[in-house]
Design an enzyme around this catalytic site. Structure first.
Site, PDB file in Angstrom:
ATOM      1  CD  GLU A  22      15.203 -10.964 -17.351  1.00 48.98           C
ATOM      2  OE1 GLU A  22      15.845  -9.945 -17.088  1.00 48.98           O
ATOM      3  OE2 GLU A  22      15.679 -11.922 -18.012  1.00 48.98           O
ATOM      4  N   GLY A  69      16.593 -10.476 -12.067  1.00 55.15           N
ATOM      5  CA  GLY A  69      17.818 -10.184 -11.317  1.00 55.15           C
ATOM      6  C   GLY A  69      19.075 -10.446 -12.127  1.00 55.15           C
ATOM      7  N   GLY A  70      18.935 -11.120 -13.280  1.00 57.24           N
ATOM      8  CA  GLY A  70      20.076 -11.267 -14.190  1.00 57.24           C
ATOM      9  C   GLY A  70      21.221 -12.097 -13.645  1.00 57.24           C
ATOM     10  CB  THR A  71      24.765 -12.118 -14.757  1.00 57.23           C
ATOM     11  OG1 THR A  71      24.350 -12.035 -16.111  1.00 57.23           O
ATOM     12  CG2 THR A  71      25.963 -13.042 -14.647  1.00 57.23           C
ATOM     13  CB  CYS A  72      24.579  -9.843 -10.037  1.00 61.48           C
ATOM     14  SG  CYS A  72      25.008  -9.640  -8.307  1.00 61.48           S
ATOM     15  CG  HIS A  90      45.480  -3.643  17.491  1.00 62.23           C
ATOM     16  ND1 HIS A  90      46.395  -4.218  16.644  1.00 62.23           N
ATOM     17  CD2 HIS A  90      45.461  -4.399  18.628  1.00 62.23           C
ATOM     18  CE1 HIS A  90      46.926  -5.273  17.241  1.00 62.23           C
ATOM     19  NE2 HIS A  90      46.381  -5.407  18.441  1.00 62.23           N
TER      20      HIS A  90
HETATM   21  C1  LIG Z   1      30.466 -16.510 -12.447  1.00 58.99           C
HETATM   22  C2  LIG Z   1      30.382 -15.022 -12.310  1.00 58.99           C
HETATM   23  C3  LIG Z   1      30.758 -14.430 -11.125  1.00 58.99           C
HETATM   24  C4  LIG Z   1      30.692 -13.042 -10.991  1.00 58.99           C
HETATM   25  N1  LIG Z   1      31.088 -12.497  -9.804  1.00 58.99           N
HETATM   26  C5  LIG Z   1      31.042 -11.158  -9.665  1.00 58.99           C
HETATM   27  C6  LIG Z   1      31.422 -10.560  -8.428  1.00 58.99           C
HETATM   28  O1  LIG Z   1      31.804 -11.231  -7.476  1.00 58.99           O
HETATM   29  N2  LIG Z   1      31.328  -9.216  -8.310  1.00 58.99           N
HETATM   30  C7  LIG Z   1      30.893  -8.433  -9.352  1.00 58.99           C
HETATM   31  O2  LIG Z   1      30.827  -7.220  -9.194  1.00 58.99           O
HETATM   32  N3  LIG Z   1      30.523  -8.970 -10.532  1.00 58.99           N
HETATM   33  C8  LIG Z   1      30.588 -10.307 -10.717  1.00 58.99           C
HETATM   34  N4  LIG Z   1      30.183 -10.855 -11.895  1.00 58.99           N
HETATM   35  C9  LIG Z   1      29.696  -9.959 -12.983  1.00 58.99           C
HETATM   36  C10 LIG Z   1      28.264  -9.488 -12.701  1.00 58.99           C
HETATM   37  O3  LIG Z   1      27.443 -10.598 -12.446  1.00 58.99           O
HETATM   38  C11 LIG Z   1      27.706  -8.652 -13.868  1.00 58.99           C
HETATM   39  O4  LIG Z   1      28.652  -7.696 -14.231  1.00 58.99           O
HETATM   40  C12 LIG Z   1      26.437  -7.969 -13.371  1.00 58.99           C
HETATM   41  O5  LIG Z   1      25.443  -8.935 -13.173  1.00 58.99           O
HETATM   42  C13 LIG Z   1      25.934  -6.858 -14.276  1.00 58.99           C
HETATM   43  O6  LIG Z   1      25.186  -7.363 -15.313  1.00 58.99           O
HETATM   44  P1  LIG Z   1      24.209  -6.444 -16.146  1.00 58.99           P
HETATM   45  O7  LIG Z   1      23.542  -5.449 -15.288  1.00 58.99           O
HETATM   46  O8  LIG Z   1      24.909  -5.979 -17.346  1.00 58.99           O
HETATM   47  O9  LIG Z   1      23.131  -7.491 -16.685  1.00 58.99           O
HETATM   48  P2  LIG Z   1      22.778  -8.962 -16.287  1.00 58.99           P
HETATM   49  O10 LIG Z   1      22.807  -9.130 -14.821  1.00 58.99           O
HETATM   50  O11 LIG Z   1      23.543  -9.893 -17.111  1.00 58.99           O
HETATM   51  O12 LIG Z   1      21.235  -9.014 -16.704  1.00 58.99           O
HETATM   52  C14 LIG Z   1      20.790  -8.924 -18.021  1.00 58.99           C
HETATM   53  C15 LIG Z   1      19.359  -9.403 -18.057  1.00 58.99           C
HETATM   54  O13 LIG Z   1      18.813  -9.107 -19.327  1.00 58.99           O
HETATM   55  C16 LIG Z   1      18.013 -10.186 -19.772  1.00 58.99           C
HETATM   56  N5  LIG Z   1      17.979 -10.124 -21.220  1.00 58.99           N
HETATM   57  C17 LIG Z   1      19.016 -10.276 -22.093  1.00 58.99           C
HETATM   58  N6  LIG Z   1      18.598 -10.101 -23.353  1.00 58.99           N
HETATM   59  C18 LIG Z   1      17.277  -9.843 -23.292  1.00 58.99           C
HETATM   60  C19 LIG Z   1      16.285  -9.582 -24.268  1.00 58.99           C
HETATM   61  N7  LIG Z   1      16.579  -9.511 -25.554  1.00 58.99           N
HETATM   62  N8  LIG Z   1      15.026  -9.398 -23.845  1.00 58.99           N
HETATM   63  C20 LIG Z   1      14.707  -9.420 -22.533  1.00 58.99           C
HETATM   64  N9  LIG Z   1      15.603  -9.653 -21.571  1.00 58.99           N
HETATM   65  C21 LIG Z   1      16.869  -9.862 -21.944  1.00 58.99           C
HETATM   66  C22 LIG Z   1      18.749 -11.408 -19.219  1.00 58.99           C
HETATM   67  O14 LIG Z   1      17.878 -12.511 -19.103  1.00 58.99           O
HETATM   68  C23 LIG Z   1      19.226 -10.910 -17.872  1.00 58.99           C
HETATM   69  O15 LIG Z   1      18.298 -11.170 -16.854  1.00 58.99           O
HETATM   70  C24 LIG Z   1      30.221 -12.238 -12.069  1.00 58.99           C
HETATM   71  C25 LIG Z   1      29.810 -12.832 -13.261  1.00 58.99           C
HETATM   72  C26 LIG Z   1      29.891 -14.219 -13.390  1.00 58.99           C
HETATM   73  C27 LIG Z   1      29.456 -14.848 -14.687  1.00 58.99           C
END
Ligand SMILES: Cc1cc2nc3c(=O)[nH]c(=O)nc-3n(C[C@H](O)[C@H](O)[C@H](O)COP(=O)(O)OP(=O)(O)OC[C@H]3O[C@@H](n4cnc5c(N)ncnc54)[C@H](O)[C@@H]3O)c2cc1C
Length: 461
Positions: free
Chosen positions: A33, A38-41, A438
């Protein structure tokens, strides 16, 4: 060089679950990482936005106190406290993922940017790891369009919005799709002036026209300005203001204090060394995968937002389930087995499953439609939340449900009744026999199914 049974790049929604599964089988796994666990979510997506949507909803209800029989005085939102609440909720999840991985037996956590060196080797910092199985879960980031002057102003994206602890005087939102609308309504309810600028002829263009129209009404009734068929030509800074020159029935200027760019996402695949591994990408940068999420290189899989087959947390988790089931449980699960399902978290929310009306017309089959205004749903009436409607589409021959859109209070929850019947491949008549509780929104689904009519424009219509 250290050898592992599996390497996972990224700790989004799929990666950590896969690491736990592989480590639990007694194999050695490395997970890499480069940013926040935990990434985007967890950090900048679902968790923080829904936490802030909850604050915005509370402020909205407080302002409507007179409708419910109380007075909350002059409602003012303290953005520092809204952010602190959001940071607390995010922190719990973020630390939870980090600790669970770091404490996981058979799992090594590497922090740093990962790049392929060859089809079997990944560099992370100064170390090179090798494995016969590599899983890519690197996610996506905000796409920033090429608009003259944009690079000269301090614009915000969905990620940097998470760092602000003040109320923008006037938030300009470029992009009227899911992310732009959630932030737009939220900040309007916090007290900002908000203007949404959308290039397409209507908001959330992927949805049916009646859904777009109802969502636009909801936002504009709360005082948000919505410009459609509006092309942003140029952006520049004038004093403290950001000025957007827009072509919308003639050229005009829109002036705001802050600008959120919400014009889509792009995959994090450009600095991953994919060329050295031989992994194919499409013209938009998404990693090309088959129905089981295998890339063009045997032994390398790509999960979730980086593969372009859905961009949700639940689809990420589903990607993990597909890969794990096929590799370790002898199953043959496929991406195309899943039914599209998602929500737009404005208030009231939009729950969506399967096809839209437009999709159904395209398949050229006789279809039926049922529609019910939320005004006619007693639960919505009792809650004082009657905006929106529910509609459901049915194949006239097979009686199977093709899709549904529930825009209304609890629409994101009630729609699961429909989704489960679709997965069961059962006829819609099953839902008519189910006795629902209901008063709920879901109890009106059978009522809606009693009044199906031919879908205009479908083969039978
Ligand atoms: C504002 C917003 C609101 C959202 N709301 C919702 C919602 O309500 N419901 C829903 O289902 N989805 C929602 N989403 C979408 C959801 O967050 C993503 O689809 C979900 O997080 C899945 O992402 P993922 O598993 O592909 O990877 P991500 O969660 O994006 O994680 C990828 C990880 O990889 C790491 N990484 C990237 N490149 C490298 C590298 N070269 N080396 C090492 N690490 C790296 C990053 O740092 C990151 O931690 C939302 C998105 C946004 C932007």
């Amino acid at each position: 060089m250290t050898a592992y049974d599996a390497i996972i790049i990224g700790t989004g929604q799929a990666g950590p679950a896969l690491a736990r599964r592989i480590a639990g089988l007694g194999m050695q796994v490395a997970i890499i990482e480069r940013g926040r666990f935990g990434g985007t979510c967890i950090n900048t997506g679902c968790t923080p936005t829904k936490t802030m949507v909850a604050s915005a909803y509370a402020a909205h209800v407080a302002r409507r106190g007179a409708d419910y029989g109380f007075s909350a005085g002059d409602v003012k939102v303290d953005m520092k406290r809204v952010k602190a609440r959001k940071d607390h909720v995010v922190g719990l999840s973020n630390r939870g993922v980090e600790q669970s991985l770091k404490n996981l037996e058979n799992c090594r956590v590497c922090e740093g940017h990962a790049r392929f060196v060859s089809p079997r080797e990944v560099q992370a910092g100064d170390q090179v790891l090798t494995s016969e199985r590599i899983f890519i879960n690197v996610g996506a980031r905000a796409a920033v369009p090429d608009i003259p002057g944009l690079d000269q102003v301090d614009y915000l994206t969905s990620s940097s919005m998470m760092d602000i602890d003040f109320l923008p005087r006037h938030l300009l939102v470029l992009g009227g799709s899911y992310i732009g609308l959630e932030f737009g309504q939220m900040y309007r309810r916090f007290g900002s002036e908000v203007s949404i600028v959308e290039l397409g002829p209507r908001l959330i263009l992927r949805e049916d026209e009646d859904v777009s129209a109802a969502v636009t009404d909801i936002l504009t009734r709360e005082g948000t300005t919505v410009l459609r068929s509006a092309k942003c030509l140029r952006i520049n800074k004038q004093g403290d203001d950001i000025v957007m020159t827009v072509d919308c029935d003639g050229t005009s200027e829109l002036r705001g204090s802050h600008l959120l760019v919400a014009t889509g996402r792009r995959p994090n695949t450009d600095d991953l060394g994919l060329d050295r591994a031989g992994v194919e990408r499409d013209e938009r940068g998404y990693i090309v995968v088959d129905d089981e999420l295998r890339t063009s290189v045997p032994g390398i899989w790509a999960l979730r937002d980086c593969n372009g087959k859905g961009a949700f947390t639940h689809t990420s988790w589903n990607d993990y389930e597909i890969v794990a089931a096929n590799l370790f449980d002898g199953e043959s699960r496929r991406v195309t087995d899943r039914i599209a399902a998602y929500a737009l978290y404005i208030d009231p929310p939009l729950g969506r499953v399967g096809m839209t009306e437009a999709d159904v017309r395209k398949i050229g089959r006789p279809a039926l439609i049922g529609k019910l205004a939320m005004e006619d749903v007693s639960r919505a009436f009792e809650k004082g939340e009657t905006e929106g409607f529910m509609k459901i589409l049915v194949d006239a021959d097979t009686k199977q449900i093709l899709g549904a859109s529930f825009l209304g209070t609890s629409g994101d929850e009630a729609i699961h009744c429909v989704l489960d019947v679709m997965y069961a491949k059962a006829p819609y008549t099953l839902l008519k026999r189910a006795m629902h509780i209901h008063p709920t929104v879901a109890e009106f689904i059978p009522t809606m199914l009693d009044d199906l009519v031919p879908l205009p424009g479908s083969v039978a219509g």
